[in-house]
Motif scaffolding. Sequence first.
Motif, PDB file in Angstrom:
ATOM      1  N   GLY A  56       0.805  -1.209   0.000  1.00 25.08           N
ATOM      2  CA  GLY A  56       0.000   0.000   0.000  1.00 25.08           C
ATOM      3  C   GLY A  56       0.838   1.259   0.000  1.00 25.08           C
ATOM      4  N   ALA A  57       0.158   2.389   0.273  1.00 24.58           N
ATOM      5  CA  ALA A  57       0.822   3.690   0.276  1.00 24.58           C
ATOM      6  C   ALA A  57       1.432   4.029   1.626  1.00 24.58           C
ATOM      7  N   GLY A  58       1.211   3.173   2.626  1.00 21.02           N
ATOM      8  CA  GLY A  58       1.819   3.399   3.930  1.00 21.02           C
ATOM      9  C   GLY A  58       1.049   4.326   4.844  1.00 21.02           C
ATOM     10  N   VAL A  59      -0.211   4.644   4.497  1.00 24.64           N
ATOM     11  CA  VAL A  59      -1.026   5.528   5.335  1.00 24.64           C
ATOM     12  C   VAL A  59      -2.438   4.972   5.461  1.00 24.64           C
ATOM     13  N   GLY A  63      -4.780   9.672   6.936  1.00 23.56           N
ATOM     14  CA  GLY A  63      -3.523  10.336   6.616  1.00 23.56           C
ATOM     15  C   GLY A  63      -2.405   9.981   7.572  1.00 23.56           C
ATOM     16  N   ILE A  64      -2.722   9.282   8.655  1.00 24.70           N
ATOM     17  CA  ILE A  64      -1.714   8.849   9.625  1.00 24.70           C
ATOM     18  C   ILE A  64      -0.995   7.615   9.078  1.00 24.70           C
ATOM     19  N   ASP A 357     -12.281  -0.693   6.040  1.00 26.28           N
ATOM     20  CA  ASP A 357     -11.396  -0.312   4.927  1.00 26.28           C
ATOM     21  C   ASP A 357     -10.616   0.932   5.329  1.00 26.28           C
ATOM     22  N   SER A 358      -9.408   0.735   5.848  1.00 29.11           N
ATOM     23  CA  SER A 358      -8.623   1.861   6.363  1.00 29.11           C
ATOM     24  C   SER A 358      -7.270   2.021   5.682  1.00 29.11           C
ATOM     25  N   PHE A 359      -6.806   1.002   4.934  1.00 31.48           N
ATOM     26  CA  PHE A 359      -5.504   1.062   4.280  1.00 31.48           C
ATOM     27  C   PHE A 359      -5.634   1.689   2.889  1.00 31.48           C
TER      28      PHE A 359
END
Length: 381
Positions: A56-59, A63-64, A357-359
């Motif tokens: 993933g994008a790492g957030v 945005g954290i 769905d948080s990633f």
Amino acid sequence: MKVILTASLCASILAHATLAHAEANGAKAPTLKETLETAGLFISGFIDTSYTYLSGAGVFTSGIPNRVFDREHNSFNLNLVDITAAYQPEEGFGGLVQLDAGSDANIFAAVGTGTDDEFDVQEAFVQYAYGAFTAVGGKFVTLAGAEVIESPVNLNFSRSILFGYAIPFTHTGVRAQLKTTGGAMFTVGVNNGWDVFRESASTVVDANGNTIDTADGKTVELGASLAPYDFLSIAASAYTGDEPGLTEVGRRDLIDVVVTYTATDALSFVFNGDVAQQEDAIAAGTDADWHGVADYANYQFTDQWRAALRGEWFDDEDGFRTGVAQEWKEITATLAYAPIDAVEIRAEARQDWSDVDSFVDTDGSIDDNQYSFALEGIFKY
């Protein structure tokens, strides 16, 4: 830094003088490290490098960041170069300085020290020891947690959820420790709070950047560790004090427990549990709670080969720590090879899940999971 350079120069002169004297007498010359240790000054450190792939994008959608250090999608990294100089006699005054450089330093650097130069003074304190009593004043690492900032000490490459989202990294203040004849250790301290270098940095600001309030109350720490049996050790710590929330300053409380069980010479297990809450964290009258557990297993096949497994569950039920109200889980498998004592190479695979769905994916879409692979090289000196 000037003090360290001056000490290094003096040590070098002393080492060369000792070498010349030893050679003149036909004896084997001591190494620089041996010369320094004879004088009571111990210098150590490590270099930590890696390649990381994160799906993933790492957030999170908030945005954290959803990883502690290994946030890059596809990258080679210089994680940390660490050097520690310590003069800590059993009696009297001493001190320790630990300097770090690399991408990890920006992440664990305390508020108020700057986090954009890839450099941090992780620890720096003056120490006084008398018998079973030791007191320090300055900046030091937290008592809480099963994992630490220094990668060589940890079982896995990536850090646990609890390490990054449940507990602090460092504190600035004073700490006293008493060791009993039975080997138990008791700790009490007062500091500026979680990852805060100076009081004025711990503030709540509004949307325009104006200061609303400052968490100027101090945080109290209590700790106890004991080993009732050779195969069992228990450590517990507690923190309480004012910390900034989203709109208010409120009291934050943390209880952390670490239990280590050595089943055999080759097999060991670790349990880590955290329970925390903060008053007025979300808004005035709206508190936040977070808690979680982490379990570890490590098996040493030979002197050179070992494997480690970690599983975690973290409940950020109010979304205060991750920005998303979620239950977050992960499992990590690490295979490590040490060709010599000073080097360890680790290969790791990790899978993370959430109940929502948080990633954030690299294409901007969102998902309830992500995975990663990593290869790490550590050199210790």
